[in-house]
Structure formats: structure tokens, C-alpha cells
Design a protein around this motif. Structure first.
Motif, PDB file in Angstrom:
ATOM      1  N   GLU A 688       0.873  -1.270  -0.001  1.00  0.00           N
ATOM      2  CA  GLU A 688       0.134   0.098   0.045  1.00  0.00           C
ATOM      3  C   GLU A 688       1.086   1.103   0.055  1.00  0.00           C
ATOM      4  O   GLU A 688       0.688   2.165   0.843  1.00  0.00           O
ATOM      5  CB  GLU A 688      -1.148   0.030   1.155  1.00  0.00           C
ATOM      6  CG  GLU A 688      -2.196  -1.019   1.128  1.00  0.00           C
ATOM      7  CD  GLU A 688      -3.160  -0.953   1.988  1.00  0.00           C
ATOM      8  OE1 GLU A 688      -3.075  -0.431   3.174  1.00  0.00           O
ATOM      9  OE2 GLU A 688      -4.396  -1.329   1.844  1.00  0.00           O
ATOM     10  N   THR A 741     -16.540  -6.809  -4.602  1.00  0.00           N
ATOM     11  CA  THR A 741     -15.881  -6.823  -3.349  1.00  0.00           C
ATOM     12  C   THR A 741     -14.352  -6.329  -3.472  1.00  0.00           C
ATOM     13  O   THR A 741     -13.699  -5.811  -2.748  1.00  0.00           O
ATOM     14  CB  THR A 741     -16.050  -7.989  -2.631  1.00  0.00           C
ATOM     15  OG1 THR A 741     -17.623  -8.435  -2.611  1.00  0.00           O
ATOM     16  CG2 THR A 741     -15.344  -8.180  -1.377  1.00  0.00           C
ATOM     17  N   ARG A 742     -13.613  -7.311  -4.493  1.00  0.00           N
ATOM     18  CA  ARG A 742     -12.297  -7.143  -4.623  1.00  0.00           C
ATOM     19  C   ARG A 742     -11.832  -5.651  -5.167  1.00  0.00           C
ATOM     20  O   ARG A 742     -10.713  -5.168  -4.764  1.00  0.00           O
ATOM     21  CB  ARG A 742     -11.701  -7.981  -5.812  1.00  0.00           C
ATOM     22  CG  ARG A 742     -11.771  -9.416  -5.250  1.00  0.00           C
ATOM     23  CD  ARG A 742     -11.521 -10.623  -6.227  1.00  0.00           C
ATOM     24  NE  ARG A 742      -9.986 -10.551  -6.438  1.00  0.00           N
ATOM     25  CZ  ARG A 742      -9.112 -11.095  -7.252  1.00  0.00           C
ATOM     26  NH1 ARG A 742      -9.891 -12.112  -7.767  1.00  0.00           N
ATOM     27  NH2 ARG A 742      -8.160 -10.915  -7.385  1.00  0.00           N
ATOM     28  N   GLU A 744     -13.168  -2.807  -4.177  1.00  0.00           N
ATOM     29  CA  GLU A 744     -13.156  -2.001  -3.037  1.00  0.00           C
ATOM     30  C   GLU A 744     -11.913  -1.995  -2.120  1.00  0.00           C
ATOM     31  O   GLU A 744     -11.469  -1.217  -1.732  1.00  0.00           O
ATOM     32  CB  GLU A 744     -14.291  -2.269  -2.117  1.00  0.00           C
ATOM     33  CG  GLU A 744     -15.558  -1.857  -2.768  1.00  0.00           C
ATOM     34  CD  GLU A 744     -16.960  -2.277  -1.924  1.00  0.00           C
ATOM     35  OE1 GLU A 744     -16.840  -2.743  -0.916  1.00  0.00           O
ATOM     36  OE2 GLU A 744     -18.013  -2.046  -2.264  1.00  0.00           O
ATOM     37  N   GLN A 745     -11.347  -3.466  -2.334  1.00  0.00           N
ATOM     38  CA  GLN A 745     -10.087  -3.876  -1.605  1.00  0.00           C
ATOM     39  C   GLN A 745      -8.742  -2.918  -2.386  1.00  0.00           C
ATOM     40  O   GLN A 745      -7.923  -2.435  -1.677  1.00  0.00           O
ATOM     41  CB  GLN A 745      -9.774  -5.189  -1.464  1.00  0.00           C
ATOM     42  CG  GLN A 745     -10.881  -5.729  -0.558  1.00  0.00           C
ATOM     43  CD  GLN A 745     -11.046  -7.311  -0.627  1.00  0.00           C
ATOM     44  OE1 GLN A 745     -10.307  -8.028  -1.370  1.00  0.00           O
ATOM     45  NE2 GLN A 745     -11.553  -7.987   0.141  1.00  0.00           N
ATOM     46  N   LEU A 746      -8.732  -3.063  -3.821  1.00  0.00           N
ATOM     47  CA  LEU A 746      -7.678  -2.895  -4.611  1.00  0.00           C
ATOM     48  C   LEU A 746      -7.669  -1.518  -5.131  1.00  0.00           C
ATOM     49  O   LEU A 746      -6.718  -0.886  -5.664  1.00  0.00           O
ATOM     50  CB  LEU A 746      -7.643  -3.831  -5.813  1.00  0.00           C
ATOM     51  CG  LEU A 746      -7.507  -5.333  -5.296  1.00  0.00           C
ATOM     52  CD1 LEU A 746      -7.366  -6.250  -6.595  1.00  0.00           C
ATOM     53  CD2 LEU A 746      -6.320  -5.451  -4.476  1.00  0.00           C
ATOM     54  N   ARG A 792     -11.313   6.769  -0.387  1.00  0.00           N
ATOM     55  CA  ARG A 792     -11.501   5.882  -1.639  1.00  0.00           C
ATOM     56  C   ARG A 792     -11.687   6.617  -2.824  1.00  0.00           C
ATOM     57  O   ARG A 792     -12.494   7.508  -2.754  1.00  0.00           O
ATOM     58  CB  ARG A 792     -12.357   4.793  -1.440  1.00  0.00           C
ATOM     59  CG  ARG A 792     -12.438   3.626  -2.311  1.00  0.00           C
ATOM     60  CD  ARG A 792     -11.160   2.718  -2.131  1.00  0.00           C
ATOM     61  NE  ARG A 792     -11.065   2.260  -0.935  1.00  0.00           N
ATOM     62  CZ  ARG A 792     -10.032   1.391  -0.360  1.00  0.00           C
ATOM     63  NH1 ARG A 792      -8.944   1.468  -1.195  1.00  0.00           N
ATOM     64  NH2 ARG A 792      -9.835   0.981   0.783  1.00  0.00           N
ATOM     65  N   GLY A 827      -4.507   0.425  -2.906  1.00  0.00           N
ATOM     66  CA  GLY A 827      -5.269  -0.310  -1.830  1.00  0.00           C
ATOM     67  C   GLY A 827      -4.911  -1.800  -1.997  1.00  0.00           C
ATOM     68  O   GLY A 827      -5.101  -2.359  -3.035  1.00  0.00           O
ATOM     69  N   GLY A 828      -4.642  -2.397  -1.003  1.00  0.00           N
ATOM     70  CA  GLY A 828      -4.221  -3.921  -0.868  1.00  0.00           C
ATOM     71  C   GLY A 828      -3.434  -4.404  -1.816  1.00  0.00           C
ATOM     72  O   GLY A 828      -3.353  -5.589  -2.424  1.00  0.00           O
ATOM     73  N   GLN A 829      -2.437  -3.506  -2.238  1.00  0.00           N
ATOM     74  CA  GLN A 829      -1.209  -3.934  -3.520  1.00  0.00           C
ATOM     75  C   GLN A 829      -0.216  -3.563  -3.061  1.00  0.00           C
ATOM     76  O   GLN A 829       0.208  -2.491  -2.097  1.00  0.00           O
ATOM     77  CB  GLN A 829      -1.721  -3.239  -4.694  1.00  0.00           C
ATOM     78  CG  GLN A 829      -3.084  -3.747  -5.353  1.00  0.00           C
ATOM     79  CD  GLN A 829      -3.285  -3.261  -6.430  1.00  0.00           C
ATOM     80  OE1 GLN A 829      -2.698  -3.490  -7.644  1.00  0.00           O
ATOM     81  NE2 GLN A 829      -4.235  -2.099  -6.592  1.00  0.00           N
TER      82      GLN A 829
END
Length: 967
Positions: A688, A741-742, A744-746, A792, A827-829
Motif C-alpha cells: 500500500e 468486493t475485490r 473495493e479492496q484494490l 477511496r 489499496g491492498g497491493q
């Protein structure tokens, strides 16, 4: 004609073979603003020892690489009638600022610069009129011809070789000493061509000769003794004595848009032109060039107007339409001849003219070649310098190299017999090296001029001494090697790289066809066209990962190669490497790799030991097949990468390096094209991490609570929104719900990094206390920046960000008035950045909707800077969701629970070093302005002229060094 610095010259004078003054040593400033050059081979015979010597011109190939001590030493053989056995090679170099031609003796070890008038303190050369633009010499050295663009006196001067050297008792040449004719406009480049004789050896006196057309009988070779009394060379010589046909000058006239054909012998001997007559040149053929362009392609159909951004996973880059442009007339520039094809560059029109030229008297223009730019199709691409290769077996391909007049890059055209395309060649697999344009060769500086050289370094058969030529090296292990003990063997093995790499196929063994390019920064770069040893330069076991056509079978024996890391160490139409691409104790850090294995650090900078609970960087594997084992160059060693799990530890070892201390983090380098490794860099892979910081652009919340800034350039910074991620996941086949869903994470998020307004700032009197106050804002934004709320990004545009509408966004807009500073995080990476290349991405603004999306251009597919974390440990295959690839390397990060700002660090090594010669390294000034480069057939060297004060360089095409410099 000598407005130069007053230089002190030696007053000593010796007889040149009894009749010519010895060249006086001239100080270094003798040559200045040199332009083009030509070369002649001359000797002084002494048929009568009691009389002055007789100058004899010879074919250029009769001169050799050897030298003598004195400029008067021609090694006359009295037993052979006084015939000179050591002719001298002379360079004739135009001096553009003084309207002269300098004569340089390339054979003598001293007194190189020939001073035509030793009675004056400054060096004296041959006057030819202002602004000499080109010079050519006849193959037999009888004369040279200089094109001058002097305003009001444009024309051609003929320099008989018998008059270019100083002669005792003879007048110093003046402008009126030379045969000369005038042209209707300023000339450009020239060529000397032969109108071939008929079957009986007869030639045409002119292109307009009557019947029978071949009206001149062959001329027998001259007798040097016949000219023993012609001390001052009143005769200009006969080109017919050189044989090969009637010589013609092809002269471009840029302002008139064409070229003329002029008979060289007529200029040399006609009464109208003698003694500087300067009557109009007799033009035998006038060829007005045409600009024949194909019709413009229709514009691409725009995408349907009802496409939703939610469905756009990538965007096609905007393509500029080719401009409609009328060309009144062409403007010819550089010339190149290949067989019966003449190629003419054009400075104004986007064409390279092609002229069918079976003889100079019968020109016929053919459809032109079409220079263009893949990356900038709307640009009008013109050309200025050309060079063409000879056809070489087995395919007998020929290539035309053309210098782009706009940016100094080089385009390559296939001009082989039967070639159908008229466009520049494009590289296969352009994604391997996206730093290079796909349809041209781009070097560190613009190319000023170029020359193509075909050279051979033949080896003799040990048993017989026979020297076969044109043999291509082969690494096939079943071939029988040649040594002194065998009389029959496979010749292809003669050129293999030796075990210690001291001989055989290698970076400095130039055997084949190569382009030498003089750059404006003073370097001479070398580009491979057809290396006869290419097959022997590569890995012993081939693999697709190394850029080979296929993976070697595990049961097949290794190839007898140089053991280098890539099958494309030598690549046609690409810059050549100056060293072997290997990692070994003897060669140093030359293979792309890392200086040390990656190390993981936490946010505080402490090392995180590799364990079952920690994230692990692993090399990714090719899809299932028979690929050779993977390895990574670490320092000067190659470390094996585990392809299976030994089950000896708690870790899954696949993709890791196994050392005595235990498994270690790893990655693999991309070796398909080693040229992509343009620099050694330090890389950080941060969970992140910040992909971009916006500190200087004016960004502020607008009335819609969007972060807006006219110069923010969010797409160019690589921002990836929730909508973009979701569209990519759906395009990859992920179901709608899971993709949501993914995503929103990425999706990327913004963090405001600005300081809050001071507590007593007027801003706090204007805010709604129900929304925010200094105390409530300070509670969230007065803390450590990395702990500030994540906003976001739902959609990104070049000039604004649409944020997810939450209370946090409204609160942030209340807390910060005016411009804010931002950090954009993934995000999430894991974010991959280097100290040089920075954050790589291929995000563009969609031409229709303006939103930020990855480009659909597959050439840019490796411009990546994000790694999706793979939760489970184990083998990761190329193409998996968590498999990362950028132009230089590939890996995955698996297992553990990553925390924000955790970071892997490593430094790459083995950056590609092109084979180039820097002329500034051997000169006493950095002020270099290379003007031209050409092959000297007599010696196989290359001559580079400098437009500053460095004069003339001679380069060895054998070992890529400067052999001599004349100035």
C-alpha cells in the motif's frame, strides 16, 4: 583564402620524389569545421632518375594500412623502371568555413597535413569556393569533385589528383586552377556512377550520344614515362584510363526538387570549364523527383456513445490523424546506391525516393518508401541521411537505414529483391523493450550520419591452411570441430567462443554487416545488422524466458555457445553490446540480476526475517513445460531457484533461492532482450505504498466534494480507481459480486498530507461547527500522516478525483480550506518503484470519456508498478493474478499478513552497455560536432570528420578504437 589564426609552420622543405615539396608539419588547429571527405591512392614514380617524378593515381584498394616515416617515401624500385611500390593514401577533407579542401597524408607517420604554400605562416589548402557541401573521388583516384553552395556561384569544381600535391617550381593552386562549372541552384549530396560499357568495351561519350551510341573505344592504360616532362601536370588526366565505363556525377539540387546527371570527363577536360571557366554545367539528365503518397486511411470508427465506464477495462490511445499536407516539390537530401537502385532522402516530403538506375542515363522513379512513426502517426516524418547494406547469403536481404530528420532516430527498410512493404520495419515482441520505439532505433543522442560496413575475419583450416570466407558460426554439438589433427571438419566450428572467452564469437569480434552511427554528442555507436557469429552467442540451454524460440528438451545436449544469458545478445537492427552478458568471477557483474537478494523491512526499517508468517517474494514460473531450471545472477554468481519443495523446512520453497542459511527471497530477470536493462537501480516494493505525491499542483475540494486540480495529471500519474479495477476484474472473468468486493479492496485511495490551518486561522470561524472544528480535525489530521483516513477513489480523471461519498470526505473538505497536498496509495497491493524509473504504469486518459484506464496498447503491457498480494504460499505461474511483471523482472509476493509500508528492497545489476566509441575520450575538448562517417575501402577503417576543431578521425572497424587523428 586563409583567414585563420596565424600559426607557426616549419620552413624546411624537401623535394617530394624529386619534384614535390615535403608536407610541412602544421599545428593542431590546421583543420577546422571539416565537412565531408574523399580518399585517393597516389604514387610518385621515377622512370628517369634525372628528371622529376611522375604522379600516378591508383585504385583506392591498392593502398594499404601500412605506414612509412616520410611523406616523400614511396619505396621506388629502380629495378622495375623506377616504379613506386608504396603508394600513399590521401584524404581530401572539405573545410566548410574557409571554402577549401585539406589534403591529409594518411600513410606517413609524420607531416600528415599537406601545406600547399610553405611560404606563408598559416596552413594553406586547396581553394574551391565558399560552402563546400560534398566531395567524391573517382575509384581510380584520377580526380575528385567538390560541390559548393556559394551564393551566386553554386557549382562543381574538379580537382585533378596530379595537381593536389605541392610541386617544386609550380604555382600554388588558386580558385582558377580547377576545371569548374556552374549549377542553377545550390547542390546537395553527390555520387559518382559508371555508365557501363558495351560487350566490346566501348562507352558512350554522353547520355545523348548519337548512333551508334557506344562511340568511344576502350582506352589502354597510360605509361607513366609519357608524362615525365609534365612536371606541373598541365593535363587533368583521363577517367577512361580507370576503366569500368564512363563516369557520371549524380548531383542533387534540393531547391529545385531533383537531381542532375553530369559527365565527369567532360567537366574535367572541356574548354568551357578549364581554368575555372565556370560555364553552365552540361546536364545530360534532369530528374525532377515526385512525391507520390498513398491515399490517407479513413479514420477509425469511434466507439459507441452508450459505452459505460463500468465496462471499459482498457482504453485505446488516441491516434492523431495523418495531416493533409500539400507538397509543392520535394527537397532531396542524402543518397544511397544499391545495385541498380538509387535511394534519395527528402527533407520536406515524407518519402524516400526510389529510382531505378540500370545506367545513369536511364533513370526511372519507382514508388517511394514511406517513412512514418508508429508512436506519432500524425507527424510528417522526413529523412536526411541514408545507408544501404549489401545483400548477404543465405537470404540475400538488403536493408536501408534512414535518419529521421525530426528526432535523429533511425528507421530500417527492407529493400531486398521482392520486398513488398514500403514502411519501416517494426520489431517483433515490442513489449520486451517498451523503452524503445517499435519502428526505429533510438540512441542516446541524434544520429548525424551513418555508414554500413561488411567485414570478415576469416579463420584458416588448421590442417590445410585454407581460408574459407562467409562461414556462419554454428553451436550444434553434433558438428565435428576443427583442429590440426583432422583434415575434415565442419567449418562452422572455427568461430565458436573459446572456453575462456578470449577468442571466437564475442562482442568485439565484428564479422558480418554492421551500421556505424556518428552521434551529435561525439559518440560512434554500432548496430548489428547481420552478425555471422550470432548463432554462437547465447545460452547453452535455450528457453523462451531467454528470448529463444522454444525451450530446450531436458534430454538434449547443451549447445556449444558463449554461455550468455539471452538468445538476443545479438539482435538484428539493435545496438550491440560491448561485453559478454554473463555472470562469472572473471567477467564481473554483466548479466542482469541483483547485487544482493531482496530483504523485507517493516515500517520502522527493521528487517523482517523470512518465515512461514512473513510475506515472501518469489520468482514466478513459466507455464507447465520443459523449461530449463530458473536462476538469478546475484553479484558474480548464479543462484539456482528452487522449482520443487524439499519439505525440509516449514516453508514452501518453490520460487525461492536456497542457501546454506535457509530459503531466501527471490525474483527472476527478464532476459528476452537484455537492452531493456538500461540502468542499475534500487527498487522498493512497498505494501500500500505511495505511488505518487501531489505537492506542487493546486488541488482542492470542489462543490461536489471532488478533489480537482487543473494541472494534477492524475491519469499520467497512474491512478487506478474502483471503477477501473472492477472493469478489469470483470474482463478477466470474475463474477460481478466478487469483482465489486475485490475492487473495493484494490482501488487507490487518497490521503491528505497537508498541515491543518493554525488554530487561530480565520478558516475555523467560517466552518459549520456541527461538521468540524479545530479540535475534531486535529484529532484525526494532527496525528501521523500515515494514519490519516483513506479516501477511496471511485473514478479518476486527468484533472479530478471522484471520491466515495462518506462522512470522512465531507469532514476532510471541512477541515482543509483551499489547496491540499495528497499522497495517492494503492489499496491492498504492493507498489513497485525505483530511484530512476519511478512508478511504471500504462494508465492513460480515455480519449472519449476522459476517465483513467490502462492502455490497450500491448507494447506497454509490461509497464506495471502494482503487485496483487497472493495470500497463500507456494508456486506462482506467469499469468496468475498475483504474478507481477515489468520490463526488467518478474516475481510474486505470497503468504503472511502484510502491513502498510512493509517494504522489500533490492538493487539491480548488469545494465546493458552499448558498444560505442566516445571520440571525446581521446580528444582534448568536449566540443565535438561529427559531420560525416564513411568507410575507407583501402584500409577498412572508418573516417569521421568533425565540424569543430578535431579534424579527421580514423576508426578501426576491427577492434572499435581510434587508430589515428589528424587536425
Amino acid at each position: 583564402m586563409k583567414p585563420r589564426l596565424a600559426l607557426v609552420a616549419s620552413t624546411s622543405a624537401l623535394a617530394l620524389a624529386g619534384c614535390a615539396a615535403e608536407a610541412t608539419p602544421v599545428p593542431v588547429e590546421a583543420l577546422a569545421q571539416s565537412g565531408r571527405s574523399a580518399f585517393v591512392c597516389l604514387a610518385i614514380d621515377r622512370p628517369d632518375p634525372d628528371k622529376p617524378g611522375v604522379m600516378r593515381s591508383l585504385p583506392i584498394t591498392d593502398c594499404s594500412y601500412g605506414t612509412v616515416e616520410s611523406s616523400t617515401d614511396y619505396e621506388v624500385d629502380a629495378k622495375d623502371g623506377g616504379r613506386a611500390t608504396r603508394p600513399h593514401l590521401y584524404g581530401l577533407v572539405t573545410q566548410t568555413s574557409h571554402g577549401e579542401v585539406a589534403v591529409v597524408d594518411l600513410t606517413t607517420e609524420s607531416s600528415h597535413i599537406v601545406d600547399r604554400d610553405t611560404g606563408t605562416p598559416a596552413p594553406s589548402f586547396l581553394p574551391v569556393g565558399a560552402q563546400p557541401v560534398d566531395i567524391v573521388a573517382t575509384p581510380g583516384g584520377t580526380a575528385s569533385f567538390v560541390a559548393v553552395a556559394e551564393p551566386g556561384r553554386a557549382g562543381i569544381y574538379a580537382l585533378p589528383s596530379a595537381k593536389v600535391l605541392p610541386r617544386e617550381g609550380c604555382p600554388v593552386p588558386s580558385l582558377s586552377s580547377w576545371p569548374a562549372c556552374s549549377l542553377p541552384s545550390a547542390p546537395g549530396e553527390m555520387l559518382l556512377l559508371a555508365d557501363p560499357p558495351d560487350a566490346d568495351g566501348n562507352v558512350r561519350s554522353s547520355c545523348d550520344a548519337g548512333l551508334p551510341p557506344y562511340d568511344v573505344e576502350p582506352t589502354p592504360p597510360g605509361d607513366p614515362g609519357a608524362f615525365v616532362d609534365d612536371v606541373c601536370a598541365t593535363s587533368n588526366g583521363s577517367l577512361a584510363m580507370e576503366g569500368g565505363g564512363r563516369q557520371k556525377l549524380v548531383v542533387t539540387l534540393p531547391d529545385l526538387g531533383g537531381f542532375v546527371v553530369i559527365d565527369a570527363q567532360t567537366l574535367l577536360e572541356h574548354e568551357d570549364y578549364k581554368d575555372g571557366g565556370f560555364k553552365e554545367c552540361k546536364v545530360e539528365r534532369w530528374v525532377p523527383l515526385q512525391v507520390s503518397l498513398p491515399p490517407a486511411a479513413p479514420p477509425d470508427e469511434p466507439p459507441p456513445g452508450d459505452v459505460s465506464p463500468d465496462d471499459v477495462s482498457c482504453s485505446q490511445p488516441a491516434i492523431a490523424a495523418s495531416p493533409e499536407q500539400a507538397f509543392d516539390k520535394p527537397r532531396p537530401a542524402g543518397l544511397a546506391l544499391s545495385g541498380d537502385r538509387l535511394f534519395v532522402a527528402d527533407l520536406d516530403a515524407p518519402v524516400i525516393h526510389v529510382v531505378d538506375l540500370p545506367t545513369p542515363c536511364e533513370p526511372r522513379e519507382l514508388p517511394p518508401l514511406l517513412p512514418a512513426s508508429t508512436l506519432d502517426p500524425g507527424r510528417v516524418v522526413t529523412t536526411r541521411r541514408l545507408a544501404v547494406s549489401l545483400a548477404s547469403p543465405p537470404e540475400f536481404n538488403r536493408y536501408l537505414y534512414a535518419v529521421d530528420a525530426g528526432d535523429g532516430s533511425v528507421m530500417v527498410f527492407d529493400v531486398s529483391d521482392g520486398a513488398s512493404s514500403r514502411s519501416p520495419l517494426s520489431r517483433e515482441n515490442p513489449d520486451w523493450n517498451p523503452f524503445q520505439p517499435p519502428d526505429r532505433i533510438r540512441l542516446p543522442a541524434p544520429v548525424r550520419d551513418l555508414a554500413i560496413v561488411q567485414r570478415e575475419v576469416p579463420r584458416s583450416l588448421p590442417a590445410t591452411g585454407v581460408v574459407p570466407r562467409g562461414i556462419r558460426c554454428s553451436p550444434l554439438p553434433e558438428l565435428k570441430t576443427c583442429d590440426s589433427s583432422v583434415t575434415s571438419c565442419d567449418l562452422e566450428t572455427l568461430y565458436r567462443t573459446s572456453t575462456d572467452r578470449d577468442s571466437g564469437a564475442g562482442p568485439l569480434k565484428l564479422r558480418g554487416t554492421f551500421a556505424y552511427m556518428a552521434l551529435t554528442n561525439g559518440q560512434v555507436a554500432i548496430v548489428d545488422i547481420d552478425d555471422l557469429d550470432a548463432a554462437c552467442r547465447g545460452p547453452e540451454r535455450q528457453s523462451v524466458r531467454a528470448g529463444c524460440e522454444a525451450d530446450a528438451s531436458p534430454s538434449s545436449p547443451p549447445l556449444e555457445t558463449s554461455g550468455e544469458a539471452s538468445c538476443n545478445v545479438v539482435l538484428p537492427h539493435a545496438v550491440r553490446s560491448e561485453s559478454y552478458i554473463v555472470a562469472s568471477d572473471g567477467s564481473g557483474q554483466l548479466e542482469p540480476g541483483v547485487q544482493g537478494l531482496p530483504i523485507l523491512y517493516d515500517r520502522s526499517g527493521a528487517v523482517v526475517p523470512l518465515s512461514g508468517e512473513s510475506p515472501k517474494m518469489r520468482a514466478t514460473f513459466p507455464p507447465a513445460g520443459s523449461a530449463p531450471d530458473l536462476a538469478l545472477a546475484v553479484g558474480v554468481q548464479r543462484e539456482a531457484i528452487a522449482s520443487s519443495d524439499s519439505a525440509e523446512s516449514e516453508l514452501d520453497e518453490r520460487g525461492l533461492v536456497l542457501r546454506s542459511g535457509g530459503p531466501q527471497h527471490a525474483l527472476t530477470m527478464n532476459l528476452e532482450d537484455p537492452r531493456v536493462h538500461i540502468a542499475n537501480e534500487t527498487w522498493n516494493v512497498t505494501y500500500e505504498g505511495v505511488l505518487t505525491s501531489i505537492t506542487r499542483a493546486s488541488v482542492a475540494f470542489d462543490e461536489n466534494l471532488h478533489l480537482r486540480g487543473a494541472d494534477a495529471r492524475f491519469c499520467r500519474r497512474g491512478v487506478q480507481s474502483l471503477t477501473s479495477v472492477k472493469a478489469q476484474l470483470k474482463a478477466a472473468g470474475v463474477p460481478e459480486g466478487e469483482a465489486e468486493t475485490r475492487a473495493e479492496q484494490l482501488a487507490d485511495f487518497a490521503q491528505i498530507t497537508s498541515e491543518l490551518p493554525d488554530e487561530d486561522a480565520t478558516h475555523w470561524t467560517s466552518v459549520d461547527p456541527a461538521v468540524c472544528s479545530f479540535d475534531t480535525c486535529n484529532a484525526k489530521y494532527g496525528s501521523v500522516i500515515t494514519s490519516r483516513p483513506a479516501l477511496r477513489i471511485v473514478e479518476a480523471y486527468e484533472d479530478h478525483l471522484e471520491l466515495e461519498r462518506t462522512d470522512e470526505v465531507e469532514f476532510a473538505a471541512c477541515c482543509f480550506a483551499g489547496s491540499v497536498q495528497l499522497g495517492i496509495r494503492a489499496g491492498g497491493q504492493w507498489v513497485v518503484r525505483s530511484n530512476g524509473a519511478g512508478f511504471l504504469h500504462h494508465v492513460i486518459a480515455d480519449p472519449e470519456g476522459g476517465y483513467c484506464r490502462n492502455s490497450c496498447d500491448t507494447r506497454l503491457s509490461r509497464f506495471n508498478g502494482r503487485v496483487v498480494h497472493t495470500p497463500s504460499d507456494g508456486r506462482v505461474t506467469d499469468g496468475d493474478v498475483g504474478a507481477f511483471i515489468n520490463p526488467m523482472f518478474r516475481f510474486a509476493v505470497t503468504g503472511g499478513v502484510p502491513e502498510q509500508d512493509m517494504q522489500f528492497r533490492f538493487t539491480t545489476q548488469g545494465a546493458f552497455t552499448p558498444l560505442a566509441l566516445d571520440l571525446a575520450d581521446i580528444s582534448d575538448t568536449a566540443e565535438l560536432q561529427p559531420q560525416a562517417i564513411q568507410l575507407v575501402p583501402a584500409t577498412g577503417q572508418l573516417a569521421v570528420t568533425d565540424g569543430s576543431v578535431q579534424g579527421l578521425f580514423l576508426l578501426s572497424s576491427r577492434d572499435v578504437t581510434v587508430t589515428r587523428r589528424y587536425r
